[in-house]
Design an enzyme around this catalytic site. Structure first.
Site, PDB file in Angstrom:
ATOM      1  N   ASP A 200     -11.513   1.795   4.482  1.00 32.78           N
ATOM      2  CA  ASP A 200     -11.758   0.449   4.191  1.00 32.78           C
ATOM      3  C   ASP A 200     -13.131   0.077   4.019  1.00 32.78           C
ATOM      4  OD1 ASP A 200      -9.628  -1.477   4.081  1.00 32.78           O
ATOM      5  OD2 ASP A 200      -9.057  -1.128   6.057  1.00 32.78           O
TER       6      ASP A 200
ATOM      7  N   GLN B 100      -4.811  -1.947   9.958  1.00 31.69           N
ATOM      8  CA  GLN B 100      -4.563  -3.373   9.351  1.00 31.69           C
ATOM      9  C   GLN B 100      -5.135  -4.581  10.177  1.00 31.69           C
ATOM     10  OE1 GLN B 100      -3.806  -3.964   6.214  1.00 31.69           O
ATOM     11  NE2 GLN B 100      -3.991  -6.137   6.402  1.00 31.69           N
TER      12      GLN B 100
ATOM     13  N   LYS C 188       0.921  -1.218   0.035  1.00 32.77           N
ATOM     14  CA  LYS C 188      -0.131   0.018   0.163  1.00 32.77           C
ATOM     15  C   LYS C 188       0.858   1.182  -0.138  1.00 32.77           C
ATOM     16  CE  LYS C 188      -3.860  -2.176   2.553  1.00 32.77           C
ATOM     17  NZ  LYS C 188      -4.429  -2.682   3.669  1.00 32.77           N
TER      18      LYS C 188
END
Length: 297
Positions: free
Chosen positions: A119, A96, A52
């Site tokens: 997200d 994460q 990312k």
């Protein structure tokens, strides 16, 4: 049979975003800034977050990586999330997953400012998605929609079978494929571990989206001719003949199912690359939403 090439499409999307960022810079605008929090040293998570950060560099985004030890408490992580929520320089951020066992994942996701939740996991954003409102769609489902759209795969009136009901892929896909518009307007069956006669259901499907995490689960005898297959599963299988000592395998018996399919995603190189591309797209959207919100004040 046509391959739905996520590697190629994700690169196309990154190039499109890169052009937009270049125009922002030329106009003296602030470029999007994506942050990621990682707790602990999970190998797969570190690799994914590293990808990312690298993707941000490629397209001209700013990025921040916050590494926290595996011993981090829930309170410490929430404090860090609040810092990012209140940092005007950061447009969007992710925490994460998976998190260490001492931390309640749902509680953490609730702490993220919905306007920075790129997200798309916050209940506010999930609810907006379910109501067809403008919001962040979780990156993997967003990537699947983009693949279907760019390859012009017909979804209207089709029977879509989703295998797996996770909050990250299965459940959002079942909502999105039934929504009005394209891709959508299909009749959706959501299957899971308690579904009976699953072979009978998949053999009637025009489109199958599988996110089970069971290697080679979907066999050729479970699908009909000209089926569209989206394989979200990613499993590492030990393989001594491979240079890395393992091979990446999806939920689909690709070699045999591909002979019957009209469109199919490979693993790797299908849905996987799309996830990062759509996270970047959500970060760009976060900046746009913020500009619209400020203009209304």
């Amino acid at each position: 049979m046509q391959i739905l090439d996520g590697k190629k499409v994700s690169q196309d999307i990154k190039n499109e975003i890169k052009d937009q960022v270049a125009k922002m810079k030329a106009n003296g605008e602030k470029v999007p800034h994506l942050a990621a929090i990682i707790v602990g040293n999970d190998g797969a998570s570190l690799t994914y977050v590293g990808s990312k950060v690298k993707a941000c560099e490629q397209i001209g985004f700013e990025s921040t990586l916050v590494k926290m030890p595996s011993t981090t408490s829930e309170t410490e992580l929430i404090k860090k999330i609040h810092e990012l929520n209140n940092d005007d320089n950061i447009d969007g951020f992710i925490v994460q997953l998976p998190l260490p066992e001492q931390i309640d994942t749902q509680k953490i996701l609730m702490e993220i400012d919905p306007s920075k939740d790129v997200d798309g996991f916050h209940p506010e954003n999930f609810g907006k998605m379910a109501l067809d409102m403008s919001t962040f769609i979780p990156a993997t489902p967003f990537g699947i929609l983009e693949l279907l759209e760019r390859y012009n795969v017909e979804t209207k009136g089709k029977h879509t079978v989703v295998i797996g009901r996770s909050h990250i892929v299965g459940r959002p896909m079942s909502i999105l494929m039934g929504r009005k518009g394209f891709p959508g307007n299909s009749t959706v069956t959501l299957t899971h571990s308690h579904t009976k006669n699953i072979n009978q259901i998949t053999s009637q499907a025009d489109i199958i989206i599988t996110a089970l995490g069971v290697p080679n689960y979907l066999k050729a005898e479970m699908v009909k001719d000209d089926v569209v297959v989206i394989d979200v599963g990613i499993t590492r299988l030990a393989d001594e003949t491979s240079e890395k000592g393992y091979v990446i395998t999806g939920d689909v018996d690709f070699e045999n199912v591909s002979k019957k399919a009209s469109y199919i995603t490979p693993v790797p190189g299908g849905v996987g690359p799309m996830t990062i591309a759509m996270l970047l797209k959500n970060t760009l959207l976060a900046k746009e939403f913020k500009s619209i919100s400020e203009a209304k004040k």
